[in-house]
Design a protein around this motif. Structure first.
Motif, PDB file in Angstrom:
ATOM      1  N   PRO A 176       4.868   0.979   5.911  1.00  0.00           N
ATOM      2  CA  PRO A 176       5.506   1.733   5.161  1.00  0.00           C
ATOM      3  C   PRO A 176       6.630   2.823   5.830  1.00  0.00           C
ATOM      4  CG  PRO A 176       3.322   1.725   4.377  1.00  0.00           C
ATOM      5  CD  PRO A 176       3.195   1.276   5.978  1.00  0.00           C
ATOM      6  N   THR A 177       6.099   3.068   7.044  1.00  0.00           N
ATOM      7  CA  THR A 177       6.988   4.153   7.786  1.00  0.00           C
ATOM      8  C   THR A 177       8.129   3.240   8.666  1.00  0.00           C
ATOM      9  OG1 THR A 177       5.753   4.218   9.794  1.00  0.00           O
ATOM     10  CG2 THR A 177       5.167   5.593   8.075  1.00  0.00           C
ATOM     11  N   ALA A 236       4.953   9.176   7.218  1.00  0.00           N
ATOM     12  CA  ALA A 236       4.004   8.769   6.154  1.00  0.00           C
ATOM     13  C   ALA A 236       3.572   9.901   5.192  1.00  0.00           C
ATOM     14  CB  ALA A 236       2.711   8.392   6.861  1.00  0.00           C
ATOM     15  N   GLN A 237       3.310  10.991   5.549  1.00  0.00           N
ATOM     16  CA  GLN A 237       3.212  12.276   4.857  1.00  0.00           C
ATOM     17  C   GLN A 237       4.340  12.559   3.917  1.00  0.00           C
ATOM     18  OE1 GLN A 237       2.070  15.503   7.434  1.00  0.00           O
ATOM     19  NE2 GLN A 237       0.065  14.718   7.724  1.00  0.00           N
ATOM     20  N   ALA A 238       5.579  12.466   4.443  1.00  0.00           N
ATOM     21  CA  ALA A 238       6.737  12.725   3.850  1.00  0.00           C
ATOM     22  C   ALA A 238       7.069  11.636   2.567  1.00  0.00           C
ATOM     23  CB  ALA A 238       8.042  12.614   4.469  1.00  0.00           C
ATOM     24  N   LEU A 239       6.632  10.332   3.159  1.00  0.00           N
ATOM     25  CA  LEU A 239       6.664   9.234   1.980  1.00  0.00           C
ATOM     26  C   LEU A 239       5.750   9.235   0.839  1.00  0.00           C
ATOM     27  CD1 LEU A 239       7.298   6.159   4.343  1.00  0.00           C
ATOM     28  CD2 LEU A 239       8.967   7.158   2.997  1.00  0.00           C
ATOM     29  N   TRP A 257      -2.290 -13.505  11.955  1.00  0.00           N
ATOM     30  CA  TRP A 257      -2.070 -11.983  11.657  1.00  0.00           C
ATOM     31  C   TRP A 257      -3.091 -11.159  11.583  1.00  0.00           C
ATOM     32  CZ3 TRP A 257      -2.509  -9.667   6.729  1.00  0.00           C
ATOM     33  CH2 TRP A 257      -2.765 -10.448   5.760  1.00  0.00           C
ATOM     34  N   LEU A 258      -2.596  -9.923  11.917  1.00  0.00           N
ATOM     35  CA  LEU A 258      -3.555  -8.720  11.623  1.00  0.00           C
ATOM     36  C   LEU A 258      -3.049  -7.761  10.549  1.00  0.00           C
ATOM     37  CD1 LEU A 258      -3.586  -7.837  15.459  1.00  0.00           C
ATOM     38  CD2 LEU A 258      -5.294  -9.347  14.468  1.00  0.00           C
ATOM     39  N   GLU A 259      -4.194  -7.112  10.149  1.00  0.00           N
ATOM     40  CA  GLU A 259      -3.746  -6.035   9.104  1.00  0.00           C
ATOM     41  C   GLU A 259      -4.855  -4.696   9.770  1.00  0.00           C
ATOM     42  OE1 GLU A 259      -3.007  -4.906   4.776  1.00  0.00           O
ATOM     43  OE2 GLU A 259      -4.119  -6.684   4.774  1.00  0.00           O
ATOM     44  N   ILE A 260      -4.190  -3.653  10.003  1.00  0.00           N
ATOM     45  CA  ILE A 260      -4.694  -2.776  10.783  1.00  0.00           C
ATOM     46  C   ILE A 260      -4.805  -1.522   9.360  1.00  0.00           C
ATOM     47  CG2 ILE A 260      -4.462  -0.559  12.473  1.00  0.00           C
ATOM     48  CD1 ILE A 260      -2.398  -3.378  13.343  1.00  0.00           C
ATOM     49  N   LEU A 261      -6.085  -1.123   9.175  1.00  0.00           N
ATOM     50  CA  LEU A 261      -6.320  -0.278   7.965  1.00  0.00           C
ATOM     51  C   LEU A 261      -6.532   1.065   8.823  1.00  0.00           C
ATOM     52  CD1 LEU A 261      -8.499  -2.096   5.761  1.00  0.00           C
ATOM     53  CD2 LEU A 261      -6.296  -1.786   5.521  1.00  0.00           C
ATOM     54  N   LEU A 262      -5.573   2.294   8.834  1.00  0.00           N
ATOM     55  CA  LEU A 262      -5.709   3.419   9.484  1.00  0.00           C
ATOM     56  C   LEU A 262      -6.756   4.287   8.702  1.00  0.00           C
ATOM     57  CD1 LEU A 262      -1.908   3.925  10.173  1.00  0.00           C
ATOM     58  CD2 LEU A 262      -3.901   2.861  11.717  1.00  0.00           C
ATOM     59  N   ASN A 263      -7.286   5.078   9.329  1.00  0.00           N
ATOM     60  CA  ASN A 263      -8.326   6.181   8.533  1.00  0.00           C
ATOM     61  C   ASN A 263      -7.910   7.339   9.057  1.00  0.00           C
ATOM     62  OD1 ASN A 263     -10.685   6.791   7.306  1.00  0.00           O
ATOM     63  ND2 ASN A 263     -11.823   6.890   9.285  1.00  0.00           N
ATOM     64  N   ASN A 264      -7.979   8.505   8.127  1.00  0.00           N
ATOM     65  CA  ASN A 264      -7.734   9.812   8.233  1.00  0.00           C
ATOM     66  C   ASN A 264      -6.570   9.835   9.217  1.00  0.00           C
ATOM     67  OD1 ASN A 264     -10.171  10.683   7.517  1.00  0.00           O
ATOM     68  ND2 ASN A 264     -11.314  10.339   9.467  1.00  0.00           N
ATOM     69  N   CYS A 265      -5.458   9.339   8.442  1.00  0.00           N
ATOM     70  CA  CYS A 265      -3.897   9.508   8.934  1.00  0.00           C
ATOM     71  C   CYS A 265      -3.295  10.995   9.095  1.00  0.00           C
ATOM     72  CB  CYS A 265      -3.082   8.562   8.153  1.00  0.00           C
ATOM     73  SG  CYS A 265      -3.359   6.935   8.237  1.00  0.00           S
TER      74      CYS A 265
END
Length: 309
Positions: A228-229, A257-260, A301-309
């Motif tokens: 997204p960023t 990410a916070q602004a979006l 391909w990879l999917e990276i799921l971020l935690n506590n962004c």
């Protein structure tokens, strides 16, 4: 130490720093910092400025202030080139002189982070280039991301949980530690998947840093990333960036990410998606300029799921 580093060509997970006095070197009419000179001589002949480099987290001097030492590390494999807005070649070329990039609309029928855990991919949706070397402290019992490996629309293996500040994701990396894709087996692999897996090699180095998440391409083939960023300006949909071998890209920006998230409100413009995920495809791109329209058409391909962004 420099000779050993050059012989390894970045294939080893960790190499020692090559120290040199922190002074500018003069060659003819040109002046170079030591790390710029070694990177120019042994990796990128077109390199001109220190601002084009990013120190990797594998460097022992990462996180230190330059003023704290009278020496610098000039190991060329402790640095990467920065992906700048002008870097990606066609088909990721500018649409117009206004420097807007082509955007990629992702499918909207298969997507939330919860679905990923049920073996369905989640849908993810400017950039500043500081050398933010300081890595935040991450406790071992707290993971900051989980990584899923996909072959087309099938997830192979379990989610790989990352607690360390950085992780190598590779298929062939001598003496490497991290997420080794070569250990993941699947029945009846497509021939295209086997050929693409052969191109992953050293893969990528993923690191959580002060300003976001960075990906360094350690392989000999390009990788493609979207999040997204990474969307340029007010473009609709997703933007995919091509990351050449030896280059780094900030694939996720925490502030943006916070602004979006604040600007997005309750209405999602393109249907459900995970706003805290990154997608990276090995060797194969996707989008309107390619035969593959969606990342689920990419072999590996990879999917990276971020935690506590």
């Amino acid at each position: 130490m420099l000779a050993r580093s050059l012989e390894a060509r970045g294939a080893e997970d960790r190499t020692d720093c090559v120290s040199f006095p922190r002074i500018e070197l003069r060659l003819g009419k040109q002046r170079y910092w030591p790390q710029v000179l070694t990177c120019k001589l042994f990796r990128w002949p077109d390199l001109r400025h220190l601002s084009q480099l990013k120190r990797l987290c594998i460097c022992g001097r990462c996180g230190r202030s330059p003023a704290d030492s009278i020496t610098v590390c000039c190991d060329p494999y402790h640095f990467s080139r920065l992906c700048e807005p002008e870097t990606p070649p066609p088909p990721y070329s500018r649409l117009s002189p206004s420097n807007h990039w082509k955007t990629i609309d992702e499918p909207t029928e298969h997507d939330t982070a919860r679905q990923l855990r049920r073996n369905e991919p989640s849908n993810s949706q400017n950039q500043d280039w500081p050398d933010s070397s300081a890595l935040p402290s991450v406790t071992r019992d707290e993971h900051w991301c989980s990584v899923a490996y996909w072959e087309y629309r099938t997830r192979v293996g379990r989610l790989y949980t990352v607690c360390e500040p950085s992780v190598s994701i590779f298929c062939d990396l001598p003496r490497g530690t991290g997420f080794c894709l070569a250990h993941l087996h699947a029945d009846g692999r497509h021939e295209m998947v086997r050929r693409t897996r052969g191109k992953i090699g050293g893969g990528i180095l993923l690191s959580k840093e002060g300003d976001g998440v960075w990906a360094y391409n350690r392989s000999e083939h390009p990788v493609f990333a979207s999040s997204p960023t990474l969307v340029r300006g007010h473009a609709r949909g997703l933007t995919v960036h091509k990351v050449l071998p030896g280059y780094s890209l900030k694939v996720f920006d925490y502030q943006r990410a916070q602004a979006l998230q604040r600007a997005m409100g309750p209405e999602l413009p393109d249907g459900p998606f995970d706003p805290h995920s990154v997608r990276i495809s090995f060797a194969k791109g996707w989008g309107p300029s390619y035969s593959r329209q969606f990342i689920t058409s990419c072999p590996c391909w990879l999917e990276i799921l971020l935690n506590n962004c």
